[in-house]
Design a protein around this motif. Structure first.
Motif, PDB file in Angstrom:
ATOM      1  N   GLU A 138       0.829  -1.203   0.000  1.00 18.45           N
ATOM      2  CA  GLU A 138       0.000   0.000   0.000  1.00 18.45           C
ATOM      3  C   GLU A 138       0.862   1.250   0.000  1.00 18.45           C
ATOM      4  O   GLU A 138       0.602   2.219  -0.737  1.00 18.45           O
ATOM      5  N   SER A 141       2.510   1.795  -3.405  1.00 17.51           N
ATOM      6  CA  SER A 141       1.537   2.269  -4.382  1.00 17.51           C
ATOM      7  C   SER A 141       1.248   3.751  -4.193  1.00 17.51           C
ATOM      8  O   SER A 141       1.177   4.522  -5.167  1.00 17.51           O
ATOM      9  N   VAL A 156      -0.653   4.947   6.383  1.00 20.30           N
ATOM     10  CA  VAL A 156      -0.117   3.595   6.188  1.00 20.30           C
ATOM     11  C   VAL A 156       1.223   3.450   6.909  1.00 20.30           C
ATOM     12  O   VAL A 156       1.510   2.414   7.514  1.00 20.30           O
TER      13      VAL A 156
END
Length: 257
Positions: A138, A141, A156
């Motif tokens: 995550e 990305s 995150v």
């Protein structure tokens, strides 16, 4: 409450003796969560103290989270279970009020997060590794999207730090890191420069840390975590100098490392 549990106070600070006796009874298990202390008049007789002294002792015990004073029928001073609320609030206030320097905070974080990450490398199970890998994917990305995804990236990032603490299998570390990561944004907002360079550095660090944890290399994981904290602290210290000298390029935003 068993007869003879308490005795007349002997100290000059009588209310402190009352506090100490109740605390000792809780610590050694003579008083358990949910037990109710006798009514005030009975406690006055047991301890041989005035109403004012007893109420002062009960007030302090309540502030410490050892008892909860309930009103009404069936109320009274009830023993509470173990709680971290008081220490959590104190540490959170200390960090959020920025009463510790960047250097002090960095030293603390580098030591604790280094130990935690090293422990995670030694103790992580397959589920822990899978969770870290998912969070890393995550983060990578979001990193590719650039600064428009900064806030999501930071969330995150924080989840990864807490996942490492969970993998370390020590609830005390987990508690301390939760308090720190929930309250350090005041430092980041003011001192951490925001840019694609810092975002990419952060992402590389997280990738290296997860790889070290997955391979079980505790020494490497600990060193990487410490280096990560120290590097971003240098960024903040440099930004702080720019603020002091009136650098017009200073910008504030939400950050995390």
């Amino acid at each position: 409450m068993k007869p003879g549990m308490f005795e007349k106070p002997k100290q000059h600070r009588i209310y402190q003796d009352v506090i100490d006796q109740v605390q000792s009874a809780v610590l050694d298990g003579r008083l358990k969560e949910g037990d109710t202390l006798p009514p005030e008049r009975e406690l006055q007789a047991i301890f041989g103290v005035s109403r004012g002294t007893l109420r002062e002792a009960l007030r302090v015990l309540e502030q410490k989270g050892i008892i909860e004073v309930r009103l009404g029928t069936g109320g009274g001073a009830v023993i509470r279970g173990a709680t971290t609320a008081t220490v959590s609030e104190s540490l959170a206030f200390l960090i959020r009020s920025r009463r510790v320097s960047l250097a002090d905070l960095a030293e603390f974080r580098a030591d604790v997060e280094g130990i935690v990450t090293g422990a995670a490398a030694e103790r992580a199970n397959p589920e822990d590794i899978a969770a870290l890998r998912q969070l890393l994917a995550e983060a990578q990305s979001l990193c590719q999207k650039g600064l428009s995804a900064w806030n999501d990236f930071i969330r995150v990032d924080e989840k990864m730090h807490m996942a490492l603490a969970a993998a370390a299998k020590n609830p005390i570390y987990r508690l301390i890191l939760r308090i720190v990561h929930d309250n350090v944004h005041g430092y980041y907002d003011r001192f951490l420069p925001g840019g694609e360079k810092e975002m990419a550095e952060n992402c590389r660090d997280l990738s290296d840390i997860v790889s070290a944890v997955e391979s079980g290399d505790a020494a490497a994981a600990q060193g990487l975590a410490r280096d990560h904290v120290h590097r971003f602290t240098r960024h903040m210290q440099n930004r702080k100098k720019q603020i002091v000298t009136g650098d017009p390029q200073h910008r504030s935003r939400h950050h995390g490392t």
